[in-house]
Design a protein around this motif. Structure first.
Motif, PDB file in Angstrom:
ATOM      1  N   UNK A  19      21.243 -28.694  10.650  1.00 44.28           N
ATOM      2  CA  UNK A  19      22.270 -29.738  10.654  1.00 44.28           C
ATOM      3  C   UNK A  19      23.039 -29.745   9.336  1.00 44.28           C
ATOM      4  N   UNK A  20      24.306 -30.117   9.420  1.00 43.56           N
ATOM      5  CA  UNK A  20      25.083 -30.469   8.239  1.00 43.56           C
ATOM      6  C   UNK A  20      25.106 -29.418   7.155  1.00 43.56           C
ATOM      7  N   UNK A  21      25.036 -29.879   5.921  1.00 40.77           N
ATOM      8  CA  UNK A  21      25.245 -28.994   4.782  1.00 40.77           C
ATOM      9  C   UNK A  21      24.123 -27.973   4.598  1.00 40.77           C
ATOM     10  N   UNK A  22      22.875 -28.344   4.961  1.00 41.20           N
ATOM     11  CA  UNK A  22      21.777 -27.379   4.814  1.00 41.20           C
ATOM     12  C   UNK A  22      22.001 -26.182   5.733  1.00 41.20           C
ATOM     13  N   UNK A 146      15.876 -30.881   0.583  1.00 46.79           N
ATOM     14  CA  UNK A 146      17.245 -31.396   0.610  1.00 46.79           C
ATOM     15  C   UNK A 146      17.714 -31.809  -0.789  1.00 46.79           C
TER      16      UNK A 146
END
Lengths: 424, 424
Positions: A19-22, A146
């Motif tokens: 998901x997202x930035x990772x 994270x």
């Protein structure tokens, strides 16, 4: 950077890391993940990795051998962390330190814990995500991944937004606003639409300080503050728990070193020092308790000298402090006076250099809602009758040491500071 | 219990909630999850939920309207939490409190943050997972779900293992061991194989205390401790940062209230009180600095009375404290003496009731590795020449208040306590 995660639930990480930035950082090749399942290193035919604890008790314990073998499969340069409640707390500063590494391994325990010998044999740094209990190390490992991952250069769209947030600067963030300019009657603060960068920056800093003072005043004790910051904080209203705290210094009944009941005489600097503490920390009041009329008269003469006599002209600050002292005969009179003044009987808490079970944070919590009278003895300490009638006894300062001989002036200062600190 | 999670990444939660005990608890119907995507409540044709911040700066801000509408879709009885760095820290005690609820909603922010008006309009409790920065609220929400979920009755195989772990009792857990009895030369402690439940319980408690004292002494300040616990802690070795801390009380050069340079005279109770603090906290030393020979002689006479004269017989504890005081002419002599004694020049840190930028945690950190000399002034404070030559100035006690007139005895006591506490 490579994260090697040792977990019996490698699938746990599938969706969060997609998901997202990772997920974007993985695609860009900024972070790599390897998952190592200790079950694959178990020599047991059922691939078990746990067994019952020596000494009994609930739950199972992760065996040392599969984890030991799993660790041996890692690159030798890896810095090996283990999620554990006893670990170094995860903070932004630890995240920054770990973001410098190339290879991080994270051991995620499950069940009741991991056989303690793993740490004796392998070089492992325990890290704790917080003072709460989880089912295993995976969720804490995700926080760590994270928090660390986002500090790697190019992880964020723009570098500046990675580390300029809450805790990056040890104070909480200012409030954010976006369109519409007005919503259900609530408008965006005018300054933000002013286009005046200096005023916006000042307003945001002030909002940060205000939020921190109101919600996490503990953070201010380690925050870097400018003179302007301190000036602004001095002008802020804040909840003052100190108003609920009262101090009584008891001259009778106290004990001498052989345990006999005695009356002690007044000490001038007790009067001064504890009055100055009371004033500096904004206490509700300071009571001096002696049944000897001459001693009460003497105390009153000393107080008047500073409150209204020559002392006032020489040192008006001292006048303000000593003007707060109330001289009474017995502790009960102090309790009655407080009850009459604020309409509520205070909790009476004794103090001692030797014993006591109430913790400082516990008493500090009470001060949010109710009055507390902290009772200090003179001589060799409060008489047992005073102690048996009190609502509790505060844990002794330096309770882990055998030598503990502070003056009552020092003890009062330290206790009040522990209960209120800079902000209370 | 139902968790309603508001997130623009509902898929984030897929795999973590399908692993281990959380997955089993879902299957058993103990916990239910609903995922609410604010995008579904956006009136924007692209389902945008973010926009640029008023006042400028990096990143985007989550708009108030979609979240407001999403919240309106929840059952009215839901307790609404929001993951946010400014929130109430997630602790085991908060987890216990939340485990009593039937309906919990958790808002997960993304981007730079959420429009501040959401909290003005809706009743929302911010909760923080820790003092580190994440990409959004999802990972913290997962910690909260896991910490709370496992406290629901029947979640764990056996109830007893849910809340009898680290932080459940405010101290860290004892070490666990399982088979084999010997591994690479490391044996399971004998007591655990003894079958003697009382001895095993006592050993485990002692190990818990020892681990906590060594790794997280801060937890002891709020832990419930029995007399036996305190007795055991008194017998433990611990790193004593106090050995690296020295105190100097300076009588010249100091300033009077008009800023002139003066020499002050000795105060008997400064000698006593600060010596007693030094001894109680195990400091490296306490220096009294006066260039006036008569005053040094007087100090020595007072010290000798307690160290070897009548005072010793009357009060041997006082003798131990006063025997540590060193009387010197100037601050430089104290610095030289420390340097000669321990082979390293101390950091010289001034103190003041008015200014100072060094925080207490910062100086406490130094004490792990290097000597620090804390310099206290008499009169109206240290002369500016002393301050300008020092390595820094400690932030004033009660720096957020205008009235700050502690005696030097109180200030010394509080500063030493803030730097060392009960364990340092």
């Amino acid at each position: 950077m490579r994260f090697s995660v040792l977990s019996i639930f490698p699938d746990f990480f599938d969706s969060p890391l997609s998901c997202g930035l990772l997920s974007k950082a993985r695609d860009k090749g900024l972070v790599h993940f390897s998952f190592i399942n200790p079950r694959d290193f178990s020599t047991d035919k059922h691939h078990n990795v746990d067994d019952r604890p020596y000494g009994g008790g609930p739950g199972m314990v992760m065996a040392v051998d599969p984890l030991r073998r799993a660790l041996d499969s890692l690159p030798a340069c890896a810095r090996v962390l283990m999620m554990s409640p006893k670990g170094r707390p995860l903070t932004q500063s630890l995240a920054r330190e770990l973001a410098q590494e190339e290879e991080l391994a994270i051991i995620c325990g499950r069940y009741e814990g991991i056989d303690a010998r793993l740490e004796q044999i392998c070089r492992i740094e325990p890290v704790s995500v917080g003072d709460f209990v989880l089912n295993g190390g995976e969720t804490g490992a995700l926080c760590l991944i994270e928090a660390v991952g986002r500090l790697i250069p190019d992880f964020m769209g723009r570098d500046e937004s990675a580390d300029e947030e809450s805790f990056s600067a040890d104070v909480l963030e200012y409030p954010h606003y976006t369109r519409p300019e007005e919503y259900e009657g609530f408008k965006v603060p005018e300054v933000l639409a002013s286009g005046h960068h200096g005023r916006i920056a000042a307003w945001r800093r002030e909002q940060s300080l205000e939020t921190t003072l109101s919600l996490r005043p503990d953070l201010l004790s380690r925050a870097a503050l400018s003179d302007a910051d301190v000036h602004y904080l001095k002008g802020m209203d804040r909840p003052r728990r100190g108003r609920n705290l009262f101090v009584a210094l008891v001259h009778y009944p106290v004990e001498n070193k052989t345990g006999q009941t005695i009356t002690t005489s007044l000490t001038n600097l007790d009067l001064h020092d504890i009055a100055r503490v009371s004033c500096t920390y904004g206490l509700g009041g300071y009571y001096l308790c002696t049944p000897v009329e001459d001693q009460r008269d003497l105390a009153q003469t000393l107080i008047e000298h500073w409150r209204a006599g020559h002392g006032l002209r020489a040192n008006p600050d001292r006048s303000e402090a000593l003007g707060r002292v109330r001289v009474v005969d017995l502790l009960e009179s102090a309790v009655d006076d407080i009850t009459a003044r604020i309409g509520q009987r205070p909790k009476v808490i004794c103090t001692s250099a030797k014993a006591g079970t109430l913790t400082f944070p516990q008493v500090a919590d009470w001060l949010r809602d109710e009055p507390v009278l902290l009772v200090l003895g003179t001589g060799h300490g409060l008489h047992r009758a005073v102690i048996s009638e009190a609502d509790g006894m505060l844990r002794a300062i330096r309770f882990m040491d055998r030598y503990n001989h502070l003056s009552v002036r020092s003890a009062a200062s330290i206790m009040v500071d522990r209960l209120l600190g800079d902000a209370g």
